[in-house]
Design a protein around this motif. Structure first.
Motif, PDB file in Angstrom:
ATOM      1  N   THR A 139       0.910  -1.415   0.063  1.00 17.39           N
ATOM      2  CA  THR A 139      -0.134  -0.168   0.045  1.00 17.39           C
ATOM      3  C   THR A 139       0.771   1.186  -0.049  1.00 17.39           C
ATOM      4  O   THR A 139       1.832   1.390   0.801  1.00 17.39           O
ATOM      5  CB  THR A 139      -1.196  -0.185   1.248  1.00 17.39           C
ATOM      6  N   PRO A 150      -3.972   6.220   7.198  1.00 14.67           N
ATOM      7  CA  PRO A 150      -3.925   4.818   7.373  1.00 14.67           C
ATOM      8  C   PRO A 150      -5.209   4.587   8.299  1.00 14.67           C
ATOM      9  O   PRO A 150      -5.913   3.458   8.277  1.00 14.67           O
ATOM     10  CB  PRO A 150      -2.742   4.703   8.560  1.00 14.67           C
ATOM     11  N   PRO A 154      -8.172   1.882   6.630  1.00 16.14           N
ATOM     12  CA  PRO A 154      -7.659   0.806   7.602  1.00 16.14           C
ATOM     13  C   PRO A 154      -7.656  -0.762   6.744  1.00 16.14           C
ATOM     14  O   PRO A 154      -6.846  -1.331   7.076  1.00 16.14           O
ATOM     15  CB  PRO A 154      -8.608   0.619   8.728  1.00 16.14           C
ATOM     16  N   PHE A 157      -4.357  -0.372   4.681  1.00 18.95           N
ATOM     17  CA  PHE A 157      -3.256  -0.124   5.197  1.00 18.95           C
ATOM     18  C   PHE A 157      -3.166  -1.526   6.219  1.00 18.95           C
ATOM     19  O   PHE A 157      -1.924  -1.992   6.552  1.00 18.95           O
ATOM     20  CB  PHE A 157      -3.106   0.828   6.026  1.00 18.95           C
ATOM     21  N   VAL A 163       4.253  -1.097   3.366  1.00 19.59           N
ATOM     22  CA  VAL A 163       3.576   0.165   3.275  1.00 19.59           C
ATOM     23  C   VAL A 163       4.907   1.121   2.647  1.00 19.59           C
ATOM     24  O   VAL A 163       6.118   0.853   3.141  1.00 19.59           O
ATOM     25  CB  VAL A 163       3.251   0.782   4.494  1.00 19.59           C
ATOM     26  N   ASN A 184       0.227   6.156  13.043  1.00 11.83           N
ATOM     27  CA  ASN A 184      -1.287   5.741  12.587  1.00 11.83           C
ATOM     28  C   ASN A 184      -1.181   4.439  11.851  1.00 11.83           C
ATOM     29  O   ASN A 184      -1.787   3.540  12.034  1.00 11.83           O
ATOM     30  CB  ASN A 184      -1.591   6.832  11.741  1.00 11.83           C
ATOM     31  N   VAL A 185      -0.003   4.077  11.240  1.00 19.46           N
ATOM     32  CA  VAL A 185       0.234   2.885  10.355  1.00 19.46           C
ATOM     33  C   VAL A 185       0.382   1.781  11.507  1.00 19.46           C
ATOM     34  O   VAL A 185      -0.364   0.776  11.629  1.00 19.46           O
ATOM     35  CB  VAL A 185       1.362   2.868   9.703  1.00 19.46           C
ATOM     36  N   ASN A 189      -1.817  -1.485  11.544  1.00 22.33           N
ATOM     37  CA  ASN A 189      -0.999  -2.642  11.144  1.00 22.33           C
ATOM     38  C   ASN A 189       0.227  -2.848  12.112  1.00 22.33           C
ATOM     39  O   ASN A 189       1.466  -2.378  11.175  1.00 22.33           O
ATOM     40  CB  ASN A 189      -0.657  -2.590   9.761  1.00 22.33           C
ATOM     41  N   THR A 263       6.562  -0.171  14.482  1.00 23.03           N
ATOM     42  CA  THR A 263       6.581   0.127  12.915  1.00 23.03           C
ATOM     43  C   THR A 263       7.931   0.644  12.771  1.00 23.03           C
ATOM     44  O   THR A 263       8.315   1.701  13.475  1.00 23.03           O
ATOM     45  CB  THR A 263       5.675   1.082  12.728  1.00 23.03           C
TER      46      THR A 263
END
Length: 300
Positions: A139, A150, A154, A157, A163, A184-185, A189, A263
């Motif tokens: 994505t 994100p 949702p 992502f 990503v 937010n990512v 995820n 992340t």
């Protein structure tokens, strides 16, 4: 209500069957598909053009299929990389499905192909619901789209194996908040890798190719933990079919990759379908082109 639910389940079940078949066919010939999702204007085509050119330079047999509602612009751009390219014009359909992709691949994809990049229709809603038989789902989002994407999308992502953030060369100019974006990512995820790229400056070019080659060679991929469901309501203008509130669930591809509970971002400088697989009955294929600077064009 039951009949509507049954129809939704039947649509996705049919798609999943085709996706599994295509994945197995590609694996049998030593190839994988990479499904690229983004909104329009994210810089997806520019990044893919660079990745394809790099693959050709390195002698990696690749091909690309790009889907759009109209125009052949993207296919013409990608074909400049000197690799096989196929354009699919969906005539209003907001996504492509596995049965469509399997039909397009049959009889077209060169036998030596190792990576098939699929540039999905520019849309962060509909395409997220459909497994295309890919082994790597990517994505993409540009810094100009904001840090909240994100959370707003949702499904797109949350189900990604990778990503990619694009247009990072103008992040400061548009006031992009990197830490907020990464946070937010991680909310939708956890643990997914985030790669920073700029087709203009060359930042991160080659990372997508490297990740795809690693998956081709059997490397584990990040498996999203998303179990929630999301819905979308869209019309299939090409067929008149309307399928509201399709359930989105991630279907694992048999690879586990534990990135931990964080992340992380990578900021780097350039570093098989059988002949019997028939196209969709509504698909009228045009003659296949063997000149890479003139991509094959199909109209759905």
């Amino acid at each position: 209500m039951c009949r509507t639910t049954d129809l939704r389940q039947a649509v996705l079940a049919r798609n999943d069957d085709s996706a599994q078949a295509l994945r197995a066919e590609l694996t049998a010939r030593g190839a994988i598909a990479v499904n690229m999702l983004s909104s329009p204007g994210s810089g997806k085509t520019a990044l893919l053009e660079s990745e394809l050119a790099l693959a050709r330079e390195r002698g990696v047999p690749v091909a690309a299929l790009t889907a759009d509602l109209a125009t052949e612009n993207d296919a013409k751009r990608l074909a400049r990389a000197g690799v096989p390219v196929r354009q699919v014009l969906t005539d209003g359909l907001c996504h492509i499905e596995a049965v469509m992709l399997r039909g397009y691949v049959a009889g077209w994809l060169p036998a030596r192909t190792q990576l098939l990049f699929v540039e999905n229709v520019g849309n962060l809603v509909c395409p997220a619901a459909y497994d295309l038989g890919e082994s790597l789902r990517v994505t993409l989002v540009s810094v100009t789209e904001g840090e909240d994407k994100p959370l707003k999308y949702p499904g797109a992502f949350g189900l990604a194996n990778l990503v990619v953030l694009t247009k990072t060369d103008i992040a400061a100019a548009v006031g992009f908040d990197q830490e907020t974006f990464l946070g937010n990512v991680a909310r939708v995820n956890p643990g997914v890798e985030v790669v920073f790229t700029s087709a203009r400056s060359g930042q991160g070019i080659g990372v997508l190719l490297e990740r795809a080659l690693a998956v081709r060679d059997g490397a584990e991929v990040h498996r999203p933990v998303m179990t929630r469901t999301a819905t979308h309501d869209h019309a299939h203008s090409a067929t008149g079919h309307r399928s509201p509130s399709l359930t989105i669930q991630h279907h694992g591809h048999g690879h586990d990759h534990d990135h931990g509970d964080h992340t992380h971002a990578h900021d780097q400088q350039s570093p098989p379908a059988p002949a019997s697989a028939a196209p969709h009955p509504d698909h009228d294929a045009l003659p296949h082109s063997h000149r890479y600077d003139h991509p094959t064009v199909d109209r759905w």
